[in-house]
Design a protein around this motif. Structure first.
Motif, PDB file in Angstrom:
ATOM      1  N   ASP A 105      33.448  44.097 -28.851  1.00  0.00           N
ATOM      2  CA  ASP A 105      33.075  43.656 -27.747  1.00  0.00           C
ATOM      3  C   ASP A 105      31.806  44.354 -27.077  1.00  0.00           C
ATOM      4  N   VAL A 106      31.438  43.899 -25.702  1.00  0.00           N
ATOM      5  CA  VAL A 106      30.206  44.530 -25.090  1.00  0.00           C
ATOM      6  C   VAL A 106      30.400  46.093 -25.067  1.00  0.00           C
ATOM      7  N   ALA A 107      31.416  46.683 -24.629  1.00  0.00           N
ATOM      8  CA  ALA A 107      31.439  47.928 -24.497  1.00  0.00           C
ATOM      9  C   ALA A 107      31.098  48.763 -26.070  1.00  0.00           C
ATOM     10  N   HIS A 108      31.865  48.477 -26.802  1.00  0.00           N
ATOM     11  CA  HIS A 108      31.714  49.040 -28.083  1.00  0.00           C
ATOM     12  C   HIS A 108      30.249  48.837 -28.492  1.00  0.00           C
ATOM     13  N   PRO A 170      25.640  37.459 -23.990  1.00  0.00           N
ATOM     14  CA  PRO A 170      25.699  36.503 -22.844  1.00  0.00           C
ATOM     15  C   PRO A 170      26.821  36.861 -22.005  1.00  0.00           C
ATOM     16  N   VAL A 171      27.977  37.359 -22.755  1.00  0.00           N
ATOM     17  CA  VAL A 171      29.045  37.932 -21.798  1.00  0.00           C
ATOM     18  C   VAL A 171      28.649  39.321 -21.033  1.00  0.00           C
ATOM     19  N   ALA A 172      27.671  39.908 -21.549  1.00  0.00           N
ATOM     20  CA  ALA A 172      27.051  41.191 -20.763  1.00  0.00           C
ATOM     21  C   ALA A 172      26.425  40.848 -19.413  1.00  0.00           C
ATOM     22  N   PHE A 173      25.710  39.631 -19.817  1.00  0.00           N
ATOM     23  CA  PHE A 173      24.764  39.297 -18.659  1.00  0.00           C
ATOM     24  C   PHE A 173      25.579  38.621 -17.780  1.00  0.00           C
ATOM     25  N   SER A 174      26.557  37.860 -17.915  1.00  0.00           N
ATOM     26  CA  SER A 174      27.570  37.211 -17.129  1.00  0.00           C
ATOM     27  C   SER A 174      28.298  38.196 -16.271  1.00  0.00           C
ATOM     28  N   VAL A 175      28.512  39.325 -16.930  1.00  0.00           N
ATOM     29  CA  VAL A 175      29.411  40.431 -15.896  1.00  0.00           C
ATOM     30  C   VAL A 175      28.425  41.107 -15.022  1.00  0.00           C
ATOM     31  N   LEU A 176      27.232  41.111 -15.426  1.00  0.00           N
ATOM     32  CA  LEU A 176      26.026  41.744 -14.690  1.00  0.00           C
ATOM     33  C   LEU A 176      25.970  41.004 -13.256  1.00  0.00           C
ATOM     34  N   ALA A 177      26.168  39.524 -13.653  1.00  0.00           N
ATOM     35  CA  ALA A 177      25.680  38.679 -12.695  1.00  0.00           C
ATOM     36  C   ALA A 177      26.940  38.360 -11.760  1.00  0.00           C
ATOM     37  N   GLY A 178      27.770  39.035 -12.087  1.00  0.00           N
ATOM     38  CA  GLY A 178      29.063  38.935 -11.583  1.00  0.00           C
ATOM     39  C   GLY A 178      29.872  37.556 -11.566  1.00  0.00           C
ATOM     40  N   GLN A 179      29.482  36.773 -12.757  1.00  0.00           N
ATOM     41  CA  GLN A 179      30.113  35.524 -13.079  1.00  0.00           C
ATOM     42  C   GLN A 179      31.459  35.825 -13.861  1.00  0.00           C
ATOM     43  N   LEU A 180      31.516  36.977 -14.621  1.00  0.00           N
ATOM     44  CA  LEU A 180      32.763  37.296 -15.202  1.00  0.00           C
ATOM     45  C   LEU A 180      33.141  38.734 -14.703  1.00  0.00           C
ATOM     46  N   PRO A 181      34.533  38.864 -14.861  1.00  0.00           N
ATOM     47  CA  PRO A 181      35.185  40.381 -14.522  1.00  0.00           C
ATOM     48  C   PRO A 181      34.718  41.310 -15.562  1.00  0.00           C
ATOM     49  N   ASP A 182      34.788  42.916 -14.848  1.00  0.00           N
ATOM     50  CA  ASP A 182      34.563  43.859 -15.938  1.00  0.00           C
ATOM     51  C   ASP A 182      35.363  43.856 -17.079  1.00  0.00           C
TER      52      ASP A 182
END
Length: 262
Positions: A105-108, A170-182
């Motif tokens: 995942d993005v965090a790891h 893309p998941v990381a950028f979507s979270v930064l853009a507020g389109q996906l939850p943390d």
């Protein structure tokens, strides 16, 4: 001179077999000319005989990996078997923790990318009887017999790493853009499916045209069907991307191709 006596000594009917007294020996026949029709029939049967010879040399056990013939696939399959048995019989809470720490995942990926990229490929999502586990054995064995162990490992890792990054960034950028939850930064993601999909694409490039497109249509159709079901779109897009990565390696795998060893 007695002509009858002379004729008796030269007539072939009177020459007896040395092994069976009193039984006349059969005359030697001179080989006649080969008719054109017979020659053409013999030439036409040569390809059929060749095909029968190839069928007679087929060895079903060569579909599976061996320590000497396919060391990468054999060793990797042994590791996957151990982790699959661990996942089946170990404490569920322990396995859940191992899966979380192996997740790409993005965090790891942001904290320890190399470790999780390797660790995530040590597990089979769905267990040892899943379609991707069976595909791993058959596809990587066939690919390794044709291009060697290191190159097969390279194709597998290329699909695994590139498809993983292409789906998680893309998941990381979507979270930064507020389109996906943390919570999307901790999406559970592990398994060998991206590497297998890339290997299928690479292997198809070594087949004859009709078989090549049959494999791509069948496997690609299955991936598109999964994408339409929309159960895990990021992973489904990753499978299609990994298959495309394998297809992109065709110029290399065709250059690396070698005669299949016995």
């Amino acid at each position: 001179m007695n002509r009858s006596a002379s004729a008796a000594t030269t007539a072939p009917e009177e020459i007896t077999s040395p092994g069976l007294d009193g039984i006349p020996r059969q005359r030697e026949r001179c080989p006649g000319p080969v008719l054109p029709e017979a020659h053409e029939a013999g030439a036409a049967s040569a390809p059929a005989a060749s095909r029968l010879g190839r069928l007679g040399r087929l060895r079903p056990w060569r579909l599976l990996p061996t320590p000497t013939g396919t060391p990468f696939t054999f060793g990797y399959a042994a590791v996957l078997t151990l982790t699959s048995l661990l996942a089946q019989y170990a404490d569920p809470s322990l396995i859940s923790a191992l899966h979380r720490h192996s997740s790409t995942d993005v965090a790891h990926l942001a904290q320890q990318p190399l470790l999780v990229l390797v660790a995530s490929a040590l597990w089979i999502a769905g267990g040892i009887a899943s379609p991707y586990a069976i595909g791993f054995l058959l596809v990587l064995t066939a690919l390794e017999r044709r291009i060697g162990a290191l190159r097969t490992a390279g194709v597998f890792l290329l699909g695994h790493v590139v498809a993983t990054l292409a789906t998680e960034v893309p998941v990381a950028f979507s979270v930064l853009a507020g389109q996906l939850p943390d919570s999307s930064l901790h999406r559970l993601d592990y398994g060998i499916s991206f590497g297998v999909a890339a290997s299928v694409g690479a292997l198809a490039g070594l087949f004859t045209p009709w078989l090549r497109w049959l494999v791509l249509a069948g496997f690609g159709g299955m991936l598109v069907d999964d994408l339409i079901a929309f159960t895990d779109p990021m992973t489904n897009w990753g499978h299609l991307l990994a298959l495309s990565i394998g297809v992109a390696t065709w110029p290399l795998v065709r250059r690396w191709r070698r005669p299949v060893s016995n």
